[in-house]
Design a protein around this motif. Structure first.
Motif, mmCIF file in Angstrom:
data_model
loop_
_atom_site.group_PDB
_atom_site.id
_atom_site.type_symbol
_atom_site.label_atom_id
_atom_site.label_comp_id
_atom_site.label_asym_id
_atom_site.label_seq_id
_atom_site.Cartn_x
_atom_site.Cartn_y
_atom_site.Cartn_z
ATOM 1 N N ARG A 114 0.852 -1.194 0.000
ATOM 2 C CA ARG A 114 0.000 0.000 0.000
ATOM 3 C C ARG A 114 0.882 1.236 0.000
ATOM 4 O O ARG A 114 1.935 1.261 0.610
ATOM 5 N N ARG A 115 0.378 2.257 -0.678
ATOM 6 C CA ARG A 115 1.089 3.540 -0.764
ATOM 7 C C ARG A 115 0.218 4.591 -0.099
ATOM 8 O O ARG A 115 -0.966 4.721 -0.405
ATOM 9 N N MET A 116 0.768 5.339 0.859
ATOM 10 C CA MET A 116 0.049 6.431 1.506
ATOM 11 C C MET A 116 -0.130 7.543 0.477
ATOM 12 O O MET A 116 0.827 7.897 -0.211
ATOM 13 N N VAL A 117 -1.370 8.092 0.377
ATOM 14 C CA VAL A 117 -1.597 9.114 -0.625
ATOM 15 C C VAL A 117 -2.192 10.408 -0.090
ATOM 16 O O VAL A 117 -1.876 11.475 -0.568
ATOM 17 N N ASN A 118 -3.132 10.369 0.857
ATOM 18 C CA ASN A 118 -3.712 11.567 1.465
ATOM 19 C C ASN A 118 -4.251 12.561 0.432
ATOM 20 O O ASN A 118 -3.715 13.647 0.253
ATOM 21 N N MET A 119 -5.338 12.180 -0.276
ATOM 22 C CA MET A 119 -5.958 13.038 -1.296
ATOM 23 C C MET A 119 -7.452 13.163 -1.044
ATOM 24 O O MET A 119 -8.105 12.182 -0.695
ATOM 25 N N LEU A 120 -7.983 14.356 -1.243
ATOM 26 C CA LEU A 120 -9.430 14.540 -1.185
ATOM 27 C C LEU A 120 -10.036 13.989 -2.461
ATOM 28 O O LEU A 120 -9.505 14.201 -3.549
ATOM 29 N N THR A 121 -11.160 13.277 -2.332
ATOM 30 C CA THR A 121 -11.818 12.698 -3.494
ATOM 31 C C THR A 121 -13.280 12.460 -3.167
ATOM 32 O O THR A 121 -13.802 13.006 -2.200
ATOM 33 N N GLU A 122 -13.939 11.652 -3.958
ATOM 34 C CA GLU A 122 -15.355 11.368 -3.741
ATOM 35 C C GLU A 122 -15.596 9.868 -3.827
ATOM 36 O O GLU A 122 -14.914 9.151 -4.550
ATOM 37 N N MET A 123 -16.581 9.414 -3.034
ATOM 38 C CA MET A 123 -17.001 8.019 -3.096
ATOM 39 C C MET A 123 -18.512 7.988 -3.232
ATOM 40 O O MET A 123 -19.188 8.983 -2.981
ATOM 41 N N TRP A 124 -19.037 6.847 -3.681
ATOM 42 C CA TRP A 124 -20.474 6.671 -3.826
ATOM 43 C C TRP A 124 -20.859 5.372 -3.142
ATOM 44 O O TRP A 124 -20.287 4.319 -3.413
ATOM 45 N N VAL A 125 -21.831 5.470 -2.248
ATOM 46 C CA VAL A 125 -22.375 4.302 -1.562
ATOM 47 C C VAL A 125 -23.856 4.270 -1.886
ATOM 48 O O VAL A 125 -24.571 5.233 -1.605
ATOM 49 N N GLN A 126 -24.303 3.192 -2.512
ATOM 50 C CA GLN A 126 -25.698 3.051 -2.958
ATOM 51 C C GLN A 126 -26.127 4.262 -3.787
ATOM 52 O O GLN A 126 -27.227 4.785 -3.641
ATOM 53 N N GLY A 127 -25.223 4.734 -4.640
ATOM 54 C CA GLY A 127 -25.509 5.846 -5.538
ATOM 55 C C GLY A 127 -25.437 7.222 -4.907
ATOM 56 O O GLY A 127 -25.580 8.226 -5.588
ATOM 57 N N HIS A 128 -25.201 7.307 -3.599
ATOM 58 C CA HIS A 128 -25.132 8.596 -2.911
ATOM 59 C C HIS A 128 -23.679 9.048 -2.802
ATOM 60 O O HIS A 128 -22.849 8.330 -2.242
ATOM 61 N N PRO A 129 -23.373 10.250 -3.314
ATOM 62 C CA PRO A 129 -21.991 10.723 -3.253
ATOM 63 C C PRO A 129 -21.635 11.225 -1.860
ATOM 64 O O PRO A 129 -22.486 11.700 -1.116
ATOM 65 N N ALA A 130 -20.370 11.113 -1.516
ATOM 66 C CA ALA A 130 -19.848 11.641 -0.254
ATOM 67 C C ALA A 130 -18.382 11.990 -0.458
ATOM 68 O O ALA A 130 -17.648 11.246 -1.110
#
Length: 190
Positions: A114-130
């Motif tokens: 694993r490589r540490m990255v520390n980046m802001l991004t987006e995820m989707w759970v059941q189609g809902h973005p967060a």
């Protein structure tokens, strides 16, 4: 009113309500405040700016104590200040070593590091973005920390995450804890 001014006014208003509470109670109160802010502000970008600056101001008013608690780490992870969310990440990944637990054996068993990255991004759970922070990544998976409270995701939950410079990846939750959500990517090449 500027986003920064609104965040400071909110911090002044809410500080007396959280000053003498536990970190778990502070997190609960902040979740409620964030929910109202999300409804009141016009765009998601405004919400993110005000919310993160508000959390940073509250942490500063509390004296920015060292992170020692999972709920405190969740609060710190939502701050606009790198020193706050960085402290949450250091606590998250340094806790085992400080407690004297050996972790190298686990790392050595990993086929792909694993490589540490520390980046802001987006995820989707059941189609809902967060919004989330991508903490680490490997060929087969990643760990993310949601920026807002998310109910604990059970293993097997389908999730998508935007990987900066690599596009969107589908995966499933392998574990979920106050330290983040561990994902195994679908269709990873061996």
């Amino acid at each position: 009113m500027s986003h920064e001014k609104l965040a400071l006014e909110l911090a002044d208003f809410w500080f007396p309500a959280i000053a003498n509470e536990t970190w778990a109670e502070r997190l609960r109160i902040l979740d409620e405040v964030h929910g109202q802010l999300y409804q009141d502000l016009e765009t998601a970008e405004e919400y993110e700016q005000v919310s993160a600056s508000f959390v940073a101001a509250l942490i500063d008013r509390l004296g920015s104590p060292p992170v020692t608690d999972p709920a405190q780490a969740e609060v710190y992870a939502g701050s606009a200040e790198e020193r706050h969310w960085g402290a949450a990440m250091v606590w998250q990944f340094g806790e085992r070593q400080e407690a004297g637990e050996a972790t190298p054996a686990r790392d050595e068993r990993r086929r792909w590091p694993r490589r540490m990255v520390n980046m802001l991004t987006e995820m989707w759970v059941q189609g809902h973005p967060a919004r989330c922070r991508l903490v680490d990544i490997s060929r087969f998976g990643a760990r993310v920390m949601p920026l807002r409270y998310q109910p604990r995701l059970p293993p097997g939950t389908a999730i998508r995450v935007a990987i900066p410079d690599s596009g969107v990846r589908d995966g499933v939750v392998v574990f979920s804890s106050p330290r983040g959500v561990g994902l195994q990517f679908a269709n990873a090449a061996a």
